[in-house]
Motif scaffolding. Structure first.
Motif, PDB file in Angstrom:
ATOM      1  N   HIS A 285      59.068  46.758  55.572  1.00 29.47           N
ATOM      2  CA  HIS A 285      57.908  46.124  55.955  1.00 29.47           C
ATOM      3  C   HIS A 285      56.832  46.067  54.896  1.00 29.47           C
ATOM      4  N   SER A 286      56.085  44.998  54.948  1.00 27.39           N
ATOM      5  CA  SER A 286      54.996  44.759  53.874  1.00 27.39           C
ATOM      6  C   SER A 286      53.883  45.692  54.113  1.00 27.39           C
ATOM      7  N   ARG A 287      53.676  46.268  55.227  1.00 28.00           N
ATOM      8  CA  ARG A 287      52.679  47.314  55.486  1.00 28.00           C
ATOM      9  C   ARG A 287      53.032  48.554  55.294  1.00 28.00           C
ATOM     10  N   SER A 288      54.103  49.116  54.303  1.00 29.73           N
ATOM     11  CA  SER A 288      54.458  50.305  54.037  1.00 29.73           C
ATOM     12  C   SER A 288      53.918  50.926  52.883  1.00 29.73           C
ATOM     13  N   TYR A 289      53.925  52.301  52.629  1.00 28.22           N
ATOM     14  CA  TYR A 289      53.256  52.788  51.508  1.00 28.22           C
ATOM     15  C   TYR A 289      54.023  52.342  49.980  1.00 28.22           C
ATOM     16  N   GLU A 290      55.340  52.212  50.389  1.00 28.04           N
ATOM     17  CA  GLU A 290      56.101  51.576  49.087  1.00 28.04           C
ATOM     18  C   GLU A 290      55.625  50.221  48.708  1.00 28.04           C
ATOM     19  N   ALA A 291      55.349  49.367  49.698  1.00 21.70           N
ATOM     20  CA  ALA A 291      54.713  47.938  49.367  1.00 21.70           C
ATOM     21  C   ALA A 291      53.256  47.890  48.804  1.00 21.70           C
ATOM     22  N   VAL A 292      52.674  48.993  49.400  1.00 22.77           N
ATOM     23  CA  VAL A 292      51.100  48.897  48.912  1.00 22.77           C
ATOM     24  C   VAL A 292      51.121  49.416  47.538  1.00 22.77           C
ATOM     25  N   GLU A 293      51.947  50.400  47.226  1.00 22.18           N
ATOM     26  CA  GLU A 293      51.955  50.718  45.703  1.00 22.18           C
ATOM     27  C   GLU A 293      52.949  49.770  44.748  1.00 22.18           C
ATOM     28  N   ALA A 294      53.735  49.003  45.152  1.00 14.96           N
ATOM     29  CA  ALA A 294      54.188  47.886  44.664  1.00 14.96           C
ATOM     30  C   ALA A 294      53.165  46.966  44.168  1.00 14.96           C
ATOM     31  N   LEU A 295      52.271  46.310  45.337  1.00 15.99           N
ATOM     32  CA  LEU A 295      51.250  45.467  45.041  1.00 15.99           C
ATOM     33  C   LEU A 295      50.170  46.084  43.990  1.00 15.99           C
ATOM     34  N   ALA A 296      49.837  47.262  44.119  1.00 18.74           N
ATOM     35  CA  ALA A 296      48.962  47.770  43.275  1.00 18.74           C
ATOM     36  C   ALA A 296      49.382  47.890  41.783  1.00 18.74           C
ATOM     37  N   VAL A 297      50.837  48.081  41.829  1.00 20.62           N
ATOM     38  CA  VAL A 297      51.564  48.082  40.380  1.00 20.62           C
ATOM     39  C   VAL A 297      51.515  46.824  39.813  1.00 20.62           C
ATOM     40  N   LEU A 298      51.931  45.698  40.679  1.00 21.98           N
ATOM     41  CA  LEU A 298      51.893  44.438  40.107  1.00 21.98           C
ATOM     42  C   LEU A 298      50.812  43.891  39.926  1.00 21.98           C
ATOM     43  N   ARG A 299      49.748  44.081  40.537  1.00 25.29           N
ATOM     44  CA  ARG A 299      48.187  43.489  40.229  1.00 25.29           C
ATOM     45  C   ARG A 299      47.695  44.097  39.066  1.00 25.29           C
ATOM     46  N   GLY A 300      48.153  45.579  38.825  1.00 26.20           N
ATOM     47  CA  GLY A 300      47.723  46.204  37.649  1.00 26.20           C
ATOM     48  C   GLY A 300      48.360  45.812  36.454  1.00 26.20           C
ATOM     49  N   GLN A 301      49.721  45.758  36.278  1.00 25.13           N
ATOM     50  CA  GLN A 301      50.504  45.827  35.289  1.00 25.13           C
ATOM     51  C   GLN A 301      50.689  44.404  34.723  1.00 25.13           C
ATOM     52  N   THR A 302      50.443  43.332  35.651  1.00 21.10           N
ATOM     53  CA  THR A 302      50.223  41.885  35.192  1.00 21.10           C
ATOM     54  C   THR A 302      48.984  41.660  34.498  1.00 21.10           C
ATOM     55  N   HIS A 303      48.000  42.697  34.531  1.00 25.55           N
ATOM     56  CA  HIS A 303      46.742  42.748  33.744  1.00 25.55           C
ATOM     57  C   HIS A 303      46.645  43.886  32.998  1.00 25.55           C
ATOM     58  N   GLY A 304      47.817  44.536  32.601  1.00 24.92           N
ATOM     59  CA  GLY A 304      47.525  45.658  31.331  1.00 24.92           C
ATOM     60  C   GLY A 304      47.212  46.852  32.005  1.00 24.92           C
ATOM     61  N   VAL A 305      47.035  46.968  33.176  1.00 25.77           N
ATOM     62  CA  VAL A 305      46.735  48.501  33.423  1.00 25.77           C
ATOM     63  C   VAL A 305      47.700  48.978  34.592  1.00 25.77           C
ATOM     64  N   PRO A 306      47.488  50.594  34.942  1.00 27.01           N
ATOM     65  CA  PRO A 306      48.632  50.905  35.588  1.00 27.01           C
ATOM     66  C   PRO A 306      48.510  50.290  37.162  1.00 27.01           C
ATOM     67  N   ARG A 307      47.398  50.537  37.790  1.00 20.32           N
ATOM     68  CA  ARG A 307      47.154  50.265  39.161  1.00 20.32           C
ATOM     69  C   ARG A 307      46.005  49.340  39.311  1.00 20.32           C
ATOM     70  N   ALA A 308      45.946  48.435  40.292  1.00 16.67           N
ATOM     71  CA  ALA A 308      44.796  47.516  40.370  1.00 16.67           C
ATOM     72  C   ALA A 308      44.621  47.154  41.782  1.00 16.67           C
ATOM     73  N   GLU A 309      43.469  46.658  42.129  1.00 17.62           N
ATOM     74  CA  GLU A 309      43.291  45.946  43.339  1.00 17.62           C
ATOM     75  C   GLU A 309      42.851  44.737  42.822  1.00 17.62           C
ATOM     76  N   SER A 310      43.082  43.467  43.801  1.00 19.44           N
ATOM     77  CA  SER A 310      42.648  42.232  43.346  1.00 19.44           C
ATOM     78  C   SER A 310      42.015  41.628  44.134  1.00 19.44           C
ATOM     79  N   PHE A 311      41.293  40.529  43.816  1.00 16.45           N
ATOM     80  CA  PHE A 311      40.190  39.920  44.846  1.00 16.45           C
ATOM     81  C   PHE A 311      40.080  38.366  44.482  1.00 16.45           C
ATOM     82  N   TYR A 312      39.881  37.419  45.527  1.00 17.71           N
ATOM     83  CA  TYR A 312      39.516  36.289  45.200  1.00 17.71           C
ATOM     84  C   TYR A 312      38.111  36.117  45.309  1.00 17.71           C
ATOM     85  N   VAL A 313      37.627  35.619  44.187  1.00 22.01           N
ATOM     86  CA  VAL A 313      36.232  35.599  44.097  1.00 22.01           C
ATOM     87  C   VAL A 313      35.534  34.192  44.932  1.00 22.01           C
TER      88      VAL A 313
END
Ligand SMILES: [Zn+2]
Length: 222
Positions: free
Chosen positions: A189-217
């Motif tokens: 399920h997308s609201r799982s701890y695994e998915a939350v971590e996967a998103l943080a890793v994706l948002r982070g590591q596509t921008h050169g940091v280990p974990r991130a949150e991203s925002f629409y400006v």
């Protein structure tokens, strides 16, 4: 930075932790004051009336882990905010804004599937009409798994434009989410701890940091 007032406007308690828990903790680390407003009581969707107390206790613990100064709680009906005139919702948001004069607001993305998220977004944008006396100079929209990515792809797409490195706040985000264990689901399920971590890793590591949150400006006024 520091000494800024930050307001998070979320439809449901847990949206703040999912969407910007790490960013809240980072603002607190930087000396900013963070406030949260929850628009719904969080009862109906779960189909029981003892649910709201549990959710209230969960959210108090989560907010104290993240370092939030104060929460405003409204009682609009869960998953039924479309039965309420937008003006009524906007007026409550306006009251919070006039009490706090926040510099920065974080809220839902306009294109979320969840109707309460859509209305909360619209109420914030209406309350923050950029009139000369509006204190709010920055508005950012967070992504909430199982709402932001679930809407029709024909609508506006969430764009990860502002990237916040939350590597040092990651433990607090996960601890806050553990308070909301009842709202979490088992992978895949997308609201799982695994998915939350996967998103943080994706948002982070596509921008050169280990974990991130991203925002629409939505808005930046300098
Ligand atoms: Zn929500």
């Amino acid at each position: 930075m520091g000494n800024r007032k930050i307001l998070v406007v979320a439809a449901h308690s847990d949206d703040e932790a999912l969407g910007c828990g790490g960013t809240i903790a980072k603002h607190v680390d930087n000396g900013d004051d963070v406030f949260v407003a929850f628009m719904t009581n969080g009862v109906a969707a779960r189909g029981s009336d003892d649910g709201s107390d549990d959710r209230h206790v969960a959210s108090k613990s989560a907010l104290s882990i993240l370092g939030v100064k104060k929460a405003f709680r409204f009682d609009f009906p869960d998953n039924q905010m479309d039965t309420i005139p937008l003006l009524s919702v906007t007026k409550e948001v306006e009251k919070v804004i006039s009490e706090l004069s926040p510099d920065i607001i974080y809220t839902h993305f306009s294109g979320d599937l969840n109707v309460d998220h859509q209305i909360t977004h619209k109420a914030v944008m209406t309350a923050c009409r950029p009139q000369p006396w509006c204190s709010v100079k920055e508005i950012y929209c967070f992504e909430v798994l199982s709402a932001t990515e679930w809407n029709s792809k024909s609508l506006g797409t969430f764009l990860p434009q502002k990237i916040v490195d939350i590597t040092n706040q990651w433990d607090r985000k996960t601890s806050a989410l553990e308070c909301y264990a009842q709202e979490m689901r088992a992978a895949p399920h997308s609201r799982s701890y695994e998915a939350v971590e996967a998103l943080a890793v994706l948002r982070g590591q596509t921008h050169g940091v280990p974990r991130a949150e991203s925002f629409y400006v939505e808005r930046i006024v300098e």
